[in-house]
Scaffold this motif. Structure first.
Motif, PDB file in Angstrom:
ATOM      1  N   GLU A   1      20.069  57.507  19.138  1.00  0.00           N
ATOM      2  CA  GLU A   1      18.793  57.408  19.836  1.00  0.00           C
ATOM      3  C   GLU A   1      18.059  58.741  19.778  1.00  0.00           C
ATOM      4  O   GLU A   1      18.667  59.803  19.904  1.00  0.00           O
ATOM      5  N   THR A   2      16.760  58.651  19.583  1.00  0.00           N
ATOM      6  CA  THR A   2      15.918  59.838  19.508  1.00  0.00           C
ATOM      7  C   THR A   2      14.751  59.679  20.463  1.00  0.00           C
ATOM      8  O   THR A   2      14.131  58.621  20.522  1.00  0.00           O
ATOM      9  N   LEU A   3      14.460  60.749  21.224  1.00  0.00           N
ATOM     10  CA  LEU A   3      13.298  60.770  22.090  1.00  0.00           C
ATOM     11  C   LEU A   3      12.224  61.616  21.429  1.00  0.00           C
ATOM     12  O   LEU A   3      12.484  62.758  21.030  1.00  0.00           O
ATOM     13  N   VAL A   4      11.033  61.049  21.312  1.00  0.00           N
ATOM     14  CA  VAL A   4       9.948  61.764  20.642  1.00  0.00           C
ATOM     15  C   VAL A   4       8.682  61.643  21.476  1.00  0.00           C
ATOM     16  O   VAL A   4       8.525  60.690  22.242  1.00  0.00           O
ATOM     17  N   PRO A   5       7.763  62.581  21.347  1.00  0.00           N
ATOM     18  CA  PRO A   5       6.480  62.445  22.041  1.00  0.00           C
ATOM     19  C   PRO A   5       5.652  61.327  21.436  1.00  0.00           C
ATOM     20  O   PRO A   5       5.802  60.988  20.254  1.00  0.00           O
ATOM     21  N   GLU A   6       4.801  60.742  22.244  1.00  0.00           N
ATOM     22  CA  GLU A   6       3.975  59.643  21.763  1.00  0.00           C
ATOM     23  C   GLU A   6       3.174  60.032  20.535  1.00  0.00           C
ATOM     24  O   GLU A   6       2.975  59.224  19.626  1.00  0.00           O
ATOM     25  N   SER A   7       2.696  61.247  20.505  1.00  0.00           N
ATOM     26  CA  SER A   7       1.845  61.679  19.399  1.00  0.00           C
ATOM     27  C   SER A   7       2.559  61.656  18.061  1.00  0.00           C
ATOM     28  O   SER A   7       1.913  61.678  17.011  1.00  0.00           O
ATOM     29  N   ALA A   8       3.903  61.600  18.075  1.00  0.00           N
ATOM     30  CA  ALA A   8       4.658  61.629  16.823  1.00  0.00           C
ATOM     31  C   ALA A   8       5.034  60.242  16.320  1.00  0.00           C
ATOM     32  O   ALA A   8       5.548  60.112  15.205  1.00  0.00           O
ATOM     33  N   ILE A   9       4.770  59.191  17.132  1.00  0.00           N
ATOM     34  CA  ILE A   9       5.270  57.860  16.780  1.00  0.00           C
ATOM     35  C   ILE A   9       4.718  57.358  15.458  1.00  0.00           C
ATOM     36  O   ILE A   9       5.451  56.852  14.603  1.00  0.00           O
ATOM     37  N   ALA A  10       3.419  57.478  15.261  1.00  0.00           N
ATOM     38  CA  ALA A  10       2.826  56.923  14.039  1.00  0.00           C
ATOM     39  C   ALA A  10       3.437  57.558  12.794  1.00  0.00           C
ATOM     40  O   ALA A  10       3.766  56.858  11.829  1.00  0.00           O
ATOM     41  N   ALA A  11       3.609  58.873  12.806  1.00  0.00           N
ATOM     42  CA  ALA A  11       4.179  59.554  11.644  1.00  0.00           C
ATOM     43  C   ALA A  11       5.622  59.125  11.412  1.00  0.00           C
ATOM     44  O   ALA A  11       6.051  58.929  10.264  1.00  0.00           O
ATOM     45  N   ILE A  12       6.376  58.956  12.493  1.00  0.00           N
ATOM     46  CA  ILE A  12       7.784  58.556  12.353  1.00  0.00           C
ATOM     47  C   ILE A  12       7.885  57.136  11.821  1.00  0.00           C
ATOM     48  O   ILE A  12       8.695  56.844  10.929  1.00  0.00           O
ATOM     49  N   VAL A  13       7.071  56.234  12.357  1.00  0.00           N
ATOM     50  CA  VAL A  13       7.103  54.840  11.878  1.00  0.00           C
ATOM     51  C   VAL A  13       6.707  54.793  10.404  1.00  0.00           C
ATOM     52  O   VAL A  13       7.329  54.085   9.604  1.00  0.00           O
ATOM     53  N   ARG A  14       5.676  55.540  10.033  1.00  0.00           N
ATOM     54  CA  ARG A  14       5.249  55.561   8.628  1.00  0.00           C
ATOM     55  C   ARG A  14       6.401  56.025   7.729  1.00  0.00           C
ATOM     56  O   ARG A  14       6.658  55.438   6.672  1.00  0.00           O
ATOM     57  N   GLU A  15       7.106  57.054   8.145  1.00  0.00           N
ATOM     58  CA  GLU A  15       8.199  57.591   7.326  1.00  0.00           C
ATOM     59  C   GLU A  15       9.368  56.621   7.240  1.00  0.00           C
ATOM     60  O   GLU A  15       9.923  56.384   6.167  1.00  0.00           O
ATOM     61  N   ARG A  16       9.729  56.015   8.360  1.00  0.00           N
ATOM     62  CA  ARG A  16      10.912  55.162   8.386  1.00  0.00           C
ATOM     63  C   ARG A  16      10.654  53.768   7.815  1.00  0.00           C
ATOM     64  O   ARG A  16      11.597  53.021   7.561  1.00  0.00           O
ATOM     65  N   GLU A  17       9.393  53.395   7.622  1.00  0.00           N
ATOM     66  CA  GLU A  17       9.093  52.121   6.987  1.00  0.00           C
ATOM     67  C   GLU A  17       9.711  52.024   5.595  1.00  0.00           C
ATOM     68  O   GLU A  17       9.982  50.938   5.105  1.00  0.00           O
ATOM     69  N   ALA A  18       9.926  53.160   4.959  1.00  0.00           N
ATOM     70  CA  ALA A  18      10.542  53.157   3.629  1.00  0.00           C
ATOM     71  C   ALA A  18      11.952  52.579   3.670  1.00  0.00           C
ATOM     72  O   ALA A  18      12.480  52.141   2.640  1.00  0.00           O
ATOM     73  N   GLU A  19      12.572  52.561   4.855  1.00  0.00           N
ATOM     74  CA  GLU A  19      13.927  52.006   5.007  1.00  0.00           C
ATOM     75  C   GLU A  19      13.888  50.491   5.241  1.00  0.00           C
ATOM     76  O   GLU A  19      14.944  49.868   5.375  1.00  0.00           O
ATOM     77  N   HIS A  20      12.705  49.913   5.332  1.00  0.00           N
ATOM     78  CA  HIS A  20      12.507  48.484   5.585  1.00  0.00           C
ATOM     79  C   HIS A  20      13.226  48.004   6.850  1.00  0.00           C
ATOM     80  O   HIS A  20      13.955  47.008   6.829  1.00  0.00           O
ATOM     81  N   PRO A  21      13.026  48.689   7.959  1.00  0.00           N
ATOM     82  CA  PRO A  21      13.677  48.247   9.206  1.00  0.00           C
ATOM     83  C   PRO A  21      12.941  47.070   9.820  1.00  0.00           C
ATOM     84  O   PRO A  21      11.818  46.740   9.438  1.00  0.00           O
ATOM     85  N   ARG A  22      13.583  46.455  10.794  1.00  0.00           N
ATOM     86  CA  ARG A  22      12.901  45.502  11.658  1.00  0.00           C
ATOM     87  C   ARG A  22      12.699  46.205  12.998  1.00  0.00           C
ATOM     88  O   ARG A  22      13.661  46.515  13.701  1.00  0.00           O
ATOM     89  N   TRP A  23      11.449  46.475  13.334  1.00  0.00           N
ATOM     90  CA  TRP A  23      11.137  47.169  14.573  1.00  0.00           C
ATOM     91  C   TRP A  23      11.258  46.207  15.743  1.00  0.00           C
ATOM     92  O   TRP A  23      10.737  45.090  15.703  1.00  0.00           O
ATOM     93  N   VAL A  24      11.955  46.637  16.776  1.00  0.00           N
ATOM     94  CA  VAL A  24      12.171  45.814  17.965  1.00  0.00           C
ATOM     95  C   VAL A  24      11.408  46.454  19.116  1.00  0.00           C
ATOM     96  O   VAL A  24      11.651  47.614  19.457  1.00  0.00           O
ATOM     97  N   TRP A  25      10.468  45.710  19.677  1.00  0.00           N
ATOM     98  CA  TRP A  25       9.705  46.255  20.792  1.00  0.00           C
ATOM     99  C   TRP A  25       9.308  45.144  21.758  1.00  0.00           C
ATOM    100  O   TRP A  25       9.456  43.957  21.464  1.00  0.00           O
ATOM    101  N   SER A  26       8.782  45.558  22.908  1.00  0.00           N
ATOM    102  CA  SER A  26       8.524  44.606  23.984  1.00  0.00           C
ATOM    103  C   SER A  26       7.449  43.600  23.632  1.00  0.00           C
ATOM    104  O   SER A  26       7.558  42.423  23.963  1.00  0.00           O
ATOM    105  N   ASP A  27       6.400  44.053  22.948  1.00  0.00           N
ATOM    106  CA  ASP A  27       5.244  43.185  22.741  1.00  0.00           C
ATOM    107  C   ASP A  27       4.409  43.766  21.602  1.00  0.00           C
ATOM    108  O   ASP A  27       3.856  44.853  21.726  1.00  0.00           O
ATOM    109  N   THR A  28       4.306  43.031  20.520  1.00  0.00           N
ATOM    110  CA  THR A  28       3.539  43.496  19.366  1.00  0.00           C
ATOM    111  C   THR A  28       2.096  43.807  19.746  1.00  0.00           C
ATOM    112  O   THR A  28       1.511  44.778  19.258  1.00  0.00           O
TER     113      THR A  28
END
Length: 539
Positions: free
Chosen positions: A21-48
């Protein structure tokens, strides 16, 4: 691989499989998601609808997700319980943060995403057909991604063309509180022809009174009832009603509110109907009348590629029931013509009305006349919906192909059924109970078909969305993208040089959807595809 995303105070937690588990500031989320999309994950969240729009605004498009709220609604239906409400709610972005959810009374520890996700996986695994429920969860979540993307990119809309069609139909835009000239003229014409004094034409109860004073036996102002009347005032009255609906639903006020920068951006609500069909939250996206479709226009150098699944619900019924004769009748594009060719009925209209009656519970008129013939020709198909109807009449629940489950009848329904069967019941109680029993049976009869059709459409949409996306050609709005969905219809906005690719994707995804939902089935699901500049030219 799954990555669970959860808000923790002013930070966001990202938990991968294995417990990292990693805790990151909100401002970093978009960059992290963009980078990790290359791994083809399935993102799990409360509400799209809460998480994804901010990513889209940041230029980040994701491939897959698991929407905890939507999946919980599916499982709640299966388990016969109310869905959870403690997901938090999105509030306007503040302080330049990407994500900011209200921590009100419904939010808090109960919404722990990793815990809820684990509970959902366990519930799905415990199902008699976990693979089907898994497919349903994936399709519903993919639909949520598509809905957010369609709202983000918007439906191309020519506001000036819309204004001109309103002027042509209604006259110039009137001052606030006044009716357009055409409506004023029609209202005056109706009043003169009825000749009973002032006619409050916009008040249905008062209009009924005026019609009765003119000697017309009416119970309501519904168009189908008015069309039965023989009186010169009826034609202008029906014209008034049609144009009044246009003004109210898609007139100048609607145009001012919903169309900006050449785009109509409605809010789609995946799973908004109990059967799994979509709803819309404002703008009437699922009720765009033919009168305004000419205003839906592709950008210069682009086209609208419109695809329509031919007779989707009857084909779904054929696949659900395993009716080989109906599958054979549907081998062409027009299943109703195939039913006529089989000898079941004499005309296409009878085939259509009869099948709609079978799926929606029609018991009068032409439907009642042709249903026995359809039952003889397609016994498994007609028997399937009849069985679903009898289950509903007994107060039982039914399931779609992938396992979405109908709700229980309400407590009042059960009380009335019990009262009717109790010792000392009177005929009025029994008559009312039978009527309500048949009504619930009509609901369950249609639930199995309409719900499964929604599953096919979601699978189709997901397949089209996957085929269109080319990560190296970002942003989303500059490559072919979905812009509209209406039950059995998809629209893609595409550059002219990619229209052929989009047409192929629509056909291929339709064939894949049949295999995903029904497995090895002889039933075909053809789609008609048209590349046009205006939506009105598609049909």
């Amino acid at each position: 691989m799954h990555i669970v995303v959860e808000r923790r105070g002013v930070e966001v937690a990202l938990a991968s499989e294995g417990g990292d588990e990693t805790l990151v500031p909100e401002s970093a989320i978009a960059a992290i998601v963009r980078e990790r999309e290359a791994e083809h994950p399935r993102w799990v969240w409360s509400d799209t609808a809460q998480w994804y729009p901010a990513l889209l605004r940041a230029g980040v498009r994701i491939e897959r997700c698991h929407d905890l709220r939507l999946v919980d609604a599916i499982l709640a239906g299966i388990e016969g319980r109310p869905p959870r409400t403690d997901w938090g709610r999105a509030v306007p972005v503040r302080a330049n943060t990407l994500f900011d959810f209200d921590s009100g009374p419904d939010a808090g520890a109960a919404t722990s995403a990793p815990l809820v996700f684990a509970e959902q996986l366990a519930a799905i695994a415990a199902r008699p057909s976990p693979a089907r429920t898994t497919l349903l969860a994936a399709a519903e979540s993919a639909g949520a991604l598509a809905a957010a993307e369609m709202e983000f990119v918007g439906l191309p809309w020519n506001a000036e063309a819309h204004h001109q069609l309103l002027v042509a139909a209604l006259g110039e835009r009137p001052p606030p509180g006044r009716r357009p000239a055409t409506l004023e003229r029609l209202a005056a014409e109706v009043e003169a022809l009825l000749d009973v004094g002032p006619v409050p034409i916009d008040s249905p109860p008062e209009l009924v009174k005026s019609l009765r004073r003119a000697g017309l036996d009416v119970q309501s102002t519904r168009s189908w009832e008015l069309k039965k009347l023989d009186h010169p005032a009826i034609t202008p009255l029906l014209q008034y009603k049609s144009l009044s609906r246009l003004l109210t639903a898609n007139g100048w006020n609607w145009l001012d509110e919903w169309v900006h920068d050449g785009r109509f951006r409605p809010t789609f609500v995946p799973g908004g109907v109990v059967t799994g069909r979509w709803a819309s939250d404002g703008g009437g996206a699922l009720q765009l009348p033919k009168q305004v479709r000419s205003a839906v226009q592709a950008d210069e150098g682009w086209a609208l590629v419109v695809a329509d699944a031919a007779q989707l619900e009857p084909r779904v019924l054929a696949a659900l029931s395993g009716d080989a004769a109906m599958a054979q009748a549907g081998t062409g594009v027009d299943l109703y013509a195939g039913i006529v060719a089989s000898g079941a009925v004499e005309s296409r209209e009878h085939a259509k009305v009869g099948m709609l009656g079978a799926m929606y519970g029609g018991t009068t008129g032409v439907s009642a006349q042709v249903l026995p013939r359809l039952a003889r020709s397609f016994p498994r198909a007609i028997g399937f919906v009849e069985e679903a109807a009898r289950a509903g009449e007994r107060g039982e629940r039914v399931e779609t192909r992938l396992g979405r489950t109908s709700p229980w009848p309400g407590a009042e329904w059960r009380e009335r059924q019990a009262l009717a069967s109790a010792e000392g019941s009177v005929e009025a109680d029994r008559t009312r109970a039978r009527a309500e029993s048949r009504s619930w049976g009509r609901f369950t009869r249609n639930f199995v078909v309409q719900g499964t059709a929604a599953e096919w459409a979601l699978s189709w949409m997901a397949g089209v969305r996957r085929r269109l996306w080319q990560p190296k050609l970002a942003p989303l709005e500059r490559q072919p993208h979905l812009v509209f969905f209406l039950h059995d219809e998809l629209m893609v906005h595409a550059p002219l040089d990619r229209v052929g690719e989009v047409q192929a994707a629509l056909h291929e995804a339709a064939a894949d959807a049949a295999r995903i939902v029904f497995g090895d089935t002889p039933v075909t699901f053809p789609v008609t595809v048209a590349a046009v500049q205006r939506y009105s030219d598609a049909k």
